[in-house]
Design an enzyme around this catalytic site. Structure first.
Site, PDB file in Angstrom:
ATOM      1  N   ASN A   1      30.917  35.362  40.440  1.00 10.98           N
ATOM      2  CA  ASN A   1      29.651  36.081  40.559  1.00 10.98           C
ATOM      3  C   ASN A   1      28.758  35.360  41.554  1.00 10.98           C
ATOM      4  OD1 ASN A   1      30.305  38.018  38.555  1.00 10.98           O
ATOM      5  ND2 ASN A   1      29.560  36.680  36.925  1.00 10.98           N
TER       6      ASN A   1
ATOM      7  N   HIS B   1      42.180  39.360  38.202  1.00  5.55           N
ATOM      8  CA  HIS B   1      42.489  38.833  36.868  1.00  5.55           C
ATOM      9  C   HIS B   1      42.322  37.316  36.899  1.00  5.55           C
ATOM     10  CE1 HIS B   1      44.126  38.172  33.021  1.00  5.55           C
ATOM     11  NE2 HIS B   1      45.404  38.311  33.268  1.00  5.55           N
TER      12      HIS B   1
ATOM     13  N   HIS C   1      31.152  46.225  36.921  1.00  3.74           N
ATOM     14  CA  HIS C   1      31.521  46.061  38.335  1.00  3.74           C
ATOM     15  C   HIS C   1      32.073  47.361  38.926  1.00  3.74           C
ATOM     16  CE1 HIS C   1      30.973  41.666  38.296  1.00  3.74           C
ATOM     17  NE2 HIS C   1      31.544  41.704  37.102  1.00  3.74           N
TER      18      HIS C   1
END
Length: 711
Positions: free
Chosen positions: A151, A342, A78
């Protein structure tokens, strides 16, 4: 943006800078980091005009040291991304299944920061590569930060996080030559896939058009994992998260994606930035699939398996709120580059499950941020800082920016017992209580072992044109694989998904077609379908808002037609750009000069969603009818399935390109629309019916099943 829009934007930027300088009380002479005023910053301190640089030049050393350390390690995955700020608001209280505060009151807007990204490539790679796209959202809630790290695929390539390093090493460039950049078409990835059948479901998504989105604004997002909602009574509900764009889900085709990499490698990032700058704020709806805990084992797959979806026909997606992105970052590095997501950043009312991939991510993300952002205090970077008050006993470490006083332990009496533990009022985070027991083993549950049914479900659910694109993608990717055994093994795995898919791929990559016995597909999986998986089921709101329409003109253009189409399409929210052989202006049939937005040699059809060709005021065809760049522009628009329009003598530009099987207006008596080709031979201003039909064709984005382009 056009030249005029860029000039306006630059003027606004200059005005913002002037205002900031006028309002900033610290504006004044240049200083060092220590506040020492500097009167010269063009030459180093030296021993004479041509002498050596002196190490006592503290300004030189400080300036160079800062420059040498401007770059932080880029993300392992990413790395290339774009971000924006916005807000989220729920439609109604979700107290029935979660106590998360930001999901309770429709009148409360929660600030968010969203980062979109590719996965495989480094920061310098292109936007339009075939890849998974990251869709990570940071909610700055009143109870602390919540990160929904997702995603644009609802499934992942592996089931257990211990395989993540293997997968990433396989998809990254080959270790001997660091090739290819930002691409999955190489030996190591497909070697891994051919030996790890759990990858097949995500691979099917990767080979589909979902892997080359038209825009971040037209891309779905998924939480991938099964999470858990917990309400105020402590009752748990399994949940999967879905982001659905208001503009619908739309993709490029592979040929376009490859040309965009050369024409504009920042295609998706530019699109997001320009849309927000123009006030066309992208919007998504947040939906959830909810599964009562008593139904955990009611499916023919395991809810904790990240390579599986819950078909929407079995558990519908329930809309619970919307998100709007309305502000671009002020500084890419400080915000987009330093934002830290996170999966373990959760708030009361949202909890985890025993998904083994999720458990690994909860460890890995924090570990990565510690090394990438230089220590444990990265949460103090403004883009990562919660809006909720932070009171901890954590101290010191790299880049500590807070000045702590008092005690740093608990319990204490010298610090009046502060910070104190939360009371028993139900506001503190409480982990969901569930029984955990079992032997320590390295063994995957048998419920994770079906690797073929859902890839078959995905294939069966695609429209004919989507299946054709998937076959072409497999042929391209495997065609780049040098090891024949890897190609054969991959085709053998595809035979378990669908025999015809495997046969078509085998023919394209030069390996033997698998025999029926080589890949037995179950009768049940051969019949599985989920219509919600097809792009045809996700058209959006039916508008042309923010879509890019090219109008091809030259000297002599019918001024009435040009003005009417520009005004009519812009009124519907489309971005209309006038394109001519040269920049500047063109002379219209009214004798006036009409502004040109871009010169034809600097653009390509792949940067637009549709093309329209007005005619001239006389009986002759427009100059564009003999311009090879214009003809190529129209030809490529047509063969990529995008709308093509022509007015008056502009129909002459279509003649060399559009096949005879397409209905084209022959006289001025009517507007003709056939599979995205909209024409009207009438002279003068575009008629309302033409604009209506052309707008409808553009809103549909693509028109498949058209006859092949001529030539």
């Amino acid at each position: 943006m056009t030249h005029r829009e860029n000039e306006g934007r630059n003027d606004r930027k200059q005005e913002q800078r002037r205002r900031a300088l006028a309002e900033d009380p610290t504006t004044g002479p240049l200083t060092t980091d220590q506040g020492v005023t500097v009167d010269h910053t063009d030459d180093s301190l030296a021993g004479g005009e041509r002498g050596p640089t002196l190490m006592e030049d503290f300004h030189f050393r400080e300036k160079l040291t800062h420059f040498d350390h401007e770059r932080i390690p880029e993300r392992v995955v990413h790395a290339r991304g774009a971000g924006a700020y916005g807000y989220f608001e729920p439609y109604e209280s979700c107290a029935e299944f979660t106590r998360a505060a930001f999901l309770q009151d429709p009148s409360v807007r929660t600030p968010v920061f969203v980062r979109f990204s590719t996965v495989q490539g480094p920061k310098g790679s292109a936007d339009t590569v075939r890849d998974v796209r990251g869709f990570a959202t940071k909610f700055y809630t009143s109870e602390g930060n919540y990160d929904l790290v997702g995603n644009n695929f609802p499934v992942f390539f592996i089931q257990d996080g211990i395989k993540f390093p293997d997968f990433v090493h396989a998809v990254k460039p080959e270790p001997d030559n660091d090739i290819p950049t930002g691409a999955s078409a190489h030996d190591t990835l497909w070697d891994f896939v051919s030996l790890q059948p759990e990858t097949l479901h995500a691979i099917m998504w990767l080979m589909s058009d979902r892997a080359i989105p038209r825009s971040y604004r037209m891309m779905q997002g998924f939480g991938v994992h099964t999470f858990r909602f917990v309400n105020a009574q402590g009752r748990g509900t399994f949940v999967k998260f879905h982001w659905k764009p208001k503009l619908g889900v739309h993709s490029l085709v592979w040929d376009e994606a490859q040309e965009c990499q050369g024409r504009d490698p920042d295609f998706n990032r530019r699109d997001l930035w320009d849309s927000i700058e123009a006030g066309d704020y992208p919007e998504w709806e947040l939906g959830v699939q909810l599964v009562p805990e008593e139904d955990e084992f009611a499916f023919d797959f395991d809810l904790l398996d990240a390579t599986k979806i819950i078909p929407e026909e079995q558990v519908p997606v329930r809309p619970i709120g919307r998100m709007v992105l309305n502000r671009n970052p002020d500084n890419f590095f400080a915000e987009t580059e330093q934002v830290a997501f996170h999966t373990a950043n959760v708030v009361p009312g949202i909890d985890f499950t025993n998904d083994p991939l999720l458990q690994a991510r909860n460890f890995s993300y924090l570990d990565t941020q510690l090394i990438r952002l230089g220590g444990p205090n990265f949460t103090q970077i403004p883009v990562n800082r919660p809006v909720a008050l932070v009171r901890t006993n954590q101290r010191d470490g790299y880049h500590q920016s807070r000045l702590h006083t008092g005690t740093s332990y608990s319990p204490n009496s010298l610090g009046a017992g502060c910070p104190a533990l939360a009371g028993a009022d139900g506001h503190a985070y409480t982990h969901y209580a569930e029984r955990v027991d079992g032997e320590k083993i390295r063994r995957r549950s048998p419920s994770f072992q079906d690797h073929y049914s859902q890839p078959a479900l995905f294939w069966n659910s695609m429209a004919d044109w989507e299946q054709e694109h998937i076959v072409q993608a497999f042929r391209f990717e495997l065609g780049k694989v040098g090891d024949r055994a890897v190609r054969e093994r991959t085709v053998g795995e595809l035979a378990h998904v669908n025999a015809e898919l495997a046969r078509q791929v085998a023919r394209g990559v030069g390996v033997a077609e698998p025999r029926p016995a080589d890949g037995e597909q179950s009768a049940a999986s051969a019949k599985l379908t989920s219509p919600a998986l097809s792009l045809e089921a996700l058209p959006g709101d039916g508008s042309v808002r923010t879509l890019q329409i090219a109008v091809l003109v030259a000297d002599g253009v019918d001024a009435e037609q040009l003005t009417s189409v520009r005004e009519g399409l812009s009124a519907d929210g489309a971005n209309v750009e006038v394109i001519a052989p040269t920049d500047g202006t063109v002379t219209g049939s009214d004798g006036r000069q009409h502004a040109v937005d871009r010169a034809l040699p600097t653009v390509a059809s792949v940067l637009y969603d549709a093309v329209l060709v007005p005619g001239t005021s006389d009986d002759g065809p427009p100059v564009t009818a003999t311009d090879p760049d214009a003809l190529r522009f129209v030809r490529d628009t047509y063969r990529h399935g995008k709308p093509v329009g022509a007015l008056g003598t502009g129909l002459g530009v279509l003649a060399p390109v559009v096949p005879g099987g397409i209905d084209v207006a022959r006289s001025g008596s009517e507007t003709t629309a056939d599979r995205g080709v909209v024409t009207d031979a009438s002279p003068g201003a575009a008629r309302p019916e033409f604009l209506r039909e052309f707008t409808r064709a553009v809103a549909a984005h693509r028109h498949w099943g058209r006859p092949q382009v001529r030539g």
